[in-house]
Design a protein around this motif. Structure first.
Motif, PDB file in Angstrom:
ATOM      1  N   VAL A 185      51.822  77.867  72.337  1.00  0.00           N
ATOM      2  CA  VAL A 185      52.956  76.949  72.205  1.00  0.00           C
ATOM      3  C   VAL A 185      53.494  76.613  73.594  1.00  0.00           C
ATOM      4  N   ASP A 186      53.326  75.360  73.985  1.00  0.00           N
ATOM      5  CA  ASP A 186      53.828  74.897  75.279  1.00  0.00           C
ATOM      6  C   ASP A 186      53.901  73.381  75.242  1.00  0.00           C
ATOM      7  N   ASP A 187      54.969  72.812  75.773  1.00  0.00           N
ATOM      8  CA  ASP A 187      55.129  71.362  75.764  1.00  0.00           C
ATOM      9  C   ASP A 187      54.391  70.674  76.901  1.00  0.00           C
ATOM     10  N   ASN A 188      53.855  71.444  77.833  1.00  0.00           N
ATOM     11  CA  ASN A 188      53.173  70.889  78.993  1.00  0.00           C
ATOM     12  C   ASN A 188      51.656  70.891  78.766  1.00  0.00           C
ATOM     13  N   ASP A 189      51.036  69.703  78.825  1.00  0.00           N
ATOM     14  CA  ASP A 189      49.600  69.581  78.579  1.00  0.00           C
ATOM     15  C   ASP A 189      48.761  70.433  79.527  1.00  0.00           C
ATOM     16  N   TYR A 190      49.132  70.458  80.795  1.00  0.00           N
ATOM     17  CA  TYR A 190      48.364  71.235  81.769  1.00  0.00           C
ATOM     18  C   TYR A 190      48.435  72.734  81.442  1.00  0.00           C
ATOM     19  N   ASN A 191      49.643  73.222  81.147  1.00  0.00           N
ATOM     20  CA  ASN A 191      49.782  74.637  80.792  1.00  0.00           C
ATOM     21  C   ASN A 191      48.978  74.974  79.534  1.00  0.00           C
ATOM     22  N   GLN A 192      48.996  74.065  78.561  1.00  0.00           N
ATOM     23  CA  GLN A 192      48.204  74.270  77.340  1.00  0.00           C
ATOM     24  C   GLN A 192      46.722  74.394  77.687  1.00  0.00           C
ATOM     25  N   MET A 193      46.248  73.525  78.558  1.00  0.00           N
ATOM     26  CA  MET A 193      44.833  73.541  78.945  1.00  0.00           C
ATOM     27  C   MET A 193      44.476  74.866  79.622  1.00  0.00           C
ATOM     28  N   VAL A 194      45.328  75.336  80.528  1.00  0.00           N
ATOM     29  CA  VAL A 194      45.060  76.580  81.250  1.00  0.00           C
ATOM     30  C   VAL A 194      45.016  77.763  80.287  1.00  0.00           C
ATOM     31  N   ILE A 195      46.007  77.875  79.416  1.00  0.00           N
ATOM     32  CA  ILE A 195      46.046  78.974  78.445  1.00  0.00           C
ATOM     33  C   ILE A 195      44.853  78.889  77.503  1.00  0.00           C
ATOM     34  N   GLU A 196      44.537  77.685  77.044  1.00  0.00           N
ATOM     35  CA  GLU A 196      43.405  77.507  76.128  1.00  0.00           C
ATOM     36  C   GLU A 196      42.096  77.974  76.774  1.00  0.00           C
ATOM     37  N   ARG A 197      41.871  77.602  78.015  1.00  0.00           N
ATOM     38  CA  ARG A 197      40.651  78.042  78.700  1.00  0.00           C
ATOM     39  C   ARG A 197      40.570  79.561  78.788  1.00  0.00           C
ATOM     40  N   MET A 198      41.693  80.180  79.148  1.00  0.00           N
ATOM     41  CA  MET A 198      41.700  81.645  79.252  1.00  0.00           C
ATOM     42  C   MET A 198      41.448  82.293  77.895  1.00  0.00           C
ATOM     43  N   LEU A 199      42.116  81.802  76.870  1.00  0.00           N
ATOM     44  CA  LEU A 199      41.945  82.383  75.541  1.00  0.00           C
ATOM     45  C   LEU A 199      40.521  82.199  75.027  1.00  0.00           C
ATOM     46  N   LYS A 200      39.940  81.046  75.295  1.00  0.00           N
ATOM     47  CA  LYS A 200      38.553  80.819  74.867  1.00  0.00           C
ATOM     48  C   LYS A 200      37.584  81.744  75.593  1.00  0.00           C
ATOM     49  N   LYS A 201      37.844  82.024  76.871  1.00  0.00           N
ATOM     50  CA  LYS A 201      37.007  82.985  77.603  1.00  0.00           C
ATOM     51  C   LYS A 201      37.110  84.377  76.985  1.00  0.00           C
ATOM     52  N   LEU A 202      38.253  84.647  76.375  1.00  0.00           N
ATOM     53  CA  LEU A 202      38.462  85.931  75.701  1.00  0.00           C
ATOM     54  C   LEU A 202      38.005  85.877  74.239  1.00  0.00           C
ATOM     55  N   ASN A 203      37.305  84.804  73.889  1.00  0.00           N
ATOM     56  CA  ASN A 203      36.727  84.601  72.546  1.00  0.00           C
ATOM     57  C   ASN A 203      37.761  84.414  71.442  1.00  0.00           C
ATOM     58  N   PHE A 204      38.853  83.751  71.773  1.00  0.00           N
ATOM     59  CA  PHE A 204      39.835  83.391  70.765  1.00  0.00           C
ATOM     60  C   PHE A 204      39.698  81.919  70.415  1.00  0.00           C
ATOM     61  N   GLU A 205      39.971  81.609  69.180  1.00  0.00           N
ATOM     62  CA  GLU A 205      40.167  80.227  68.766  1.00  0.00           C
ATOM     63  C   GLU A 205      41.624  79.905  69.060  1.00  0.00           C
ATOM     64  N   VAL A 206      41.899  78.721  69.577  1.00  0.00           N
ATOM     65  CA  VAL A 206      43.256  78.357  69.962  1.00  0.00           C
ATOM     66  C   VAL A 206      43.772  77.245  69.059  1.00  0.00           C
ATOM     67  N   VAL A 207      44.962  77.465  68.537  1.00  0.00           N
ATOM     68  CA  VAL A 207      45.655  76.450  67.762  1.00  0.00           C
ATOM     69  C   VAL A 207      46.875  76.071  68.589  1.00  0.00           C
ATOM     70  N   LYS A 208      46.944  74.803  68.986  1.00  0.00           N
ATOM     71  CA  LYS A 208      48.014  74.372  69.888  1.00  0.00           C
ATOM     72  C   LYS A 208      49.195  73.767  69.134  1.00  0.00           C
ATOM     73  N   ALA A 209      50.377  74.104  69.657  1.00  0.00           N
ATOM     74  CA  ALA A 209      51.621  73.485  69.205  1.00  0.00           C
ATOM     75  C   ALA A 209      52.397  73.132  70.462  1.00  0.00           C
ATOM     76  N   PHE A 210      53.132  72.047  70.426  1.00  0.00           N
ATOM     77  CA  PHE A 210      53.824  71.574  71.621  1.00  0.00           C
ATOM     78  C   PHE A 210      55.325  71.863  71.611  1.00  0.00           C
ATOM     79  N   ASN A 211      55.786  72.532  70.565  1.00  0.00           N
ATOM     80  CA  ASN A 211      57.166  73.027  70.517  1.00  0.00           C
ATOM     81  C   ASN A 211      57.265  74.049  69.393  1.00  0.00           C
ATOM     82  N   GLY A 212      58.403  74.704  69.312  1.00  0.00           N
ATOM     83  CA  GLY A 212      58.577  75.748  68.319  1.00  0.00           C
ATOM     84  C   GLY A 212      58.527  75.266  66.887  1.00  0.00           C
ATOM     85  N   VAL A 213      59.001  74.064  66.632  1.00  0.00           N
ATOM     86  CA  VAL A 213      58.976  73.527  65.271  1.00  0.00           C
ATOM     87  C   VAL A 213      57.529  73.359  64.805  1.00  0.00           C
ATOM     88  N   GLU A 214      56.681  72.805  65.658  1.00  0.00           N
ATOM     89  CA  GLU A 214      55.261  72.651  65.302  1.00  0.00           C
ATOM     90  C   GLU A 214      54.612  74.010  65.058  1.00  0.00           C
TER      91      GLU A 214
END
Length: 165
Positions: A33-62
């Motif tokens: 959960v992050d509203d910043n596209d770049y931060n989402q991309m960085v976290i997603e890459r790290m999580l995928k390297k750790l073999n996680f599937e990532v579900v993105k949300a851009f705020n707490g409501v989502e």
């Protein structure tokens, strides 16, 4: 200033509440959960390297909507019973609509196991007050940006049953 010891753990003046982790069901899915596209991309890459599937949300409501109704979000169970769909949540602190602290409070109000999902709060400043507020809201751990893959691995390992190498 980040409130972390040299090993990356929360400083000694902050003690986490007892872990609220869900029992493992096999899902290696993290809600990022992050509203910043770049931060989402960085976290997603790290999580995928750790073999996680990532579900993105851009705020707490989502994020809350996804956690409450993963099937409507297009997710499928891991075919183990019971399946909780997610292994953890990694959320930014400052976001529009609903920030990370409010998200944590709302998740902790959810029934059953989903209300006990491990939550990691991420912030660029890591001020002492933020860490205290995060623990009071029900977070399991705190990371200060910029984060590394190793920091994320150690953090997720400490808050969940998920086996990370």
């Amino acid at each position: 200033m980040c409130i972390r010891d040299s090993d990356g753990s929360i400083g000694s003046k902050f003690k986490s509440k007892p872990s609220l982790v869900v029992q493992p069901c096999g899902c290696r899915r993290v809600v990022s959960v992050d509203d910043n596209d770049y931060n989402q991309m960085v976290i997603e890459r790290m999580l995928k390297k750790l073999n996680f599937e990532v579900v993105k949300a851009f705020n707490g409501v989502e994020a809350l909507k996804i956690l409450k109704d993963p099937i409507s979000a297009g997710l499928h169970s891991c075919n183990q019973s019971p399946c909780y769909y997610f292994s953890s949540v990694v959320t930014d602190l400052q976001m529009p609509v609903m920030d990370g602290l409010e998200l944590i409070k709302e998740v902790r109000r959810l029934p059953d196991q989903i209300g006990k999902i491990p939550i990691v709060l991420v912030s660029a400043t890591g001020e002492e007050m933020q860490v205290r507020e995060g623990f009071n809201a029900g977070m399991n751990d705190f990371l200060c940006k910029p984060i590394t893959e190793d920091m994320l691995r150690q953090c997720l390992r400490s808050v969940s049953y998920t086996h990370l190498t």
